[in-house]
Design a protein around this motif. Sequence first.
Motif, PDB file in Angstrom:
ATOM      1  N   SER A 269      46.975-109.191  31.888  1.00  0.00           N
ATOM      2  CA  SER A 269      47.180-109.314  30.254  1.00  0.00           C
ATOM      3  C   SER A 269      48.788-109.305  29.818  1.00  0.00           C
ATOM      4  CB  SER A 269      46.907-107.892  29.585  1.00  0.00           C
ATOM      5  OG  SER A 269      45.418-107.788  29.625  1.00  0.00           O
ATOM      6  N   LEU A 273      51.010-110.272  26.445  1.00  0.00           N
ATOM      7  CA  LEU A 273      51.665-109.335  25.780  1.00  0.00           C
ATOM      8  C   LEU A 273      53.198-109.756  25.646  1.00  0.00           C
ATOM      9  CD1 LEU A 273      50.105-106.210  27.203  1.00  0.00           C
ATOM     10  CD2 LEU A 273      49.661-107.190  25.148  1.00  0.00           C
ATOM     11  N   PHE A 277      55.353-110.451  22.022  1.00  0.00           N
ATOM     12  CA  PHE A 277      56.346-109.520  21.787  1.00  0.00           C
ATOM     13  C   PHE A 277      57.765-110.467  21.700  1.00  0.00           C
ATOM     14  CE2 PHE A 277      53.910-105.736  23.310  1.00  0.00           C
ATOM     15  CZ  PHE A 277      54.143-104.908  21.956  1.00  0.00           C
ATOM     16  N   GLN A 280      57.425-112.320  18.238  1.00  0.00           N
ATOM     17  CA  GLN A 280      56.788-111.598  17.210  1.00  0.00           C
ATOM     18  C   GLN A 280      57.332-112.004  15.782  1.00  0.00           C
ATOM     19  OE1 GLN A 280      57.580-107.153  17.714  1.00  0.00           O
ATOM     20  NE2 GLN A 280      55.938-106.757  16.159  1.00  0.00           N
TER      21      GLN A 280
END
Length: 293
Positions: A269, A273, A277, A280
């Motif tokens: 994962s 992630l 980020f 974002q």
Amino acid sequence: MTTTLEAPPRTAPPAASAPRPNRTGTLLSVLAWLVGILFIIPVLWMLLTSFHSEADAATNPPSLFAPLTLEGYANFFGAQTGASPWPPLLNSLTASVLSTALVLLLSIPAAYALSIRPVRKWTDVLFFFLSTKMLPVVAGLLPVYLIAQGIGMLDNIWLLIILYTSMNLPIAVWMMRSFLAEVPVEVLEAASIDGCNLTRTLRTVVAPMVLPGIAATSLICFIFSWNELLFARVLTATVAQTAPVFLTGFVTSQGLFLATVCAASVVVSLPVLIAGFAAQDKLVQGLSLGAIK
């Protein structure tokens, strides 16, 4: 005799009424927090379980304050079996990045034609793109397998790249069309007057203006490609094995190695992630770009 007129007494302005508390907004905020907590609790539990030993992870009820260890991560990186997770991780990264790049190269001109330079019956074209997502994936699994077997493309990373590109292209065209529809026509007319051809217009004028939308589309396509399991499980063996397929190898006939599976899930994962980020700000701008007219 003169008479003086007395001014009427001044009346104090009415006191401002205290604002009423917005109960609906408060309830919605509390509900949003509860939903967010319900979503994050399994992720936090998976992260905590990945630092437990297999014996502690298998206890019922679960042991919350069990000693922490890196045994699960060591097993994932082949401390016991010797199987390295790096080739599957690199295969997933290669298939996801290349398929996302191909999707953008194909979807941006198509979305441009459907939004800024609309063709005849463009709504029918969009519906056709959407209808390709209505077919269950498992329905096309056998034909794709037979075709791949006939042309000798089984266990080949390029087959996954082509499949992921075709699977993500419809949703990318839909998303990019909503983003490109926000580009002012006057800007494109000015670029045309300055002598820009279509390729230069897309590269130097349109792409910078819809960069948040491109980032949002890229991230969604990357996530879909990274998480895909069914085609990768059936069409690959060892050479082109991806990370999700490697992850299922920890569910064996000997039982479920829960700590190792949680550690593997955390590692698998991380790329998604990190990408989320990193993009974002662009992701939030892109997802809201075509929402408000």
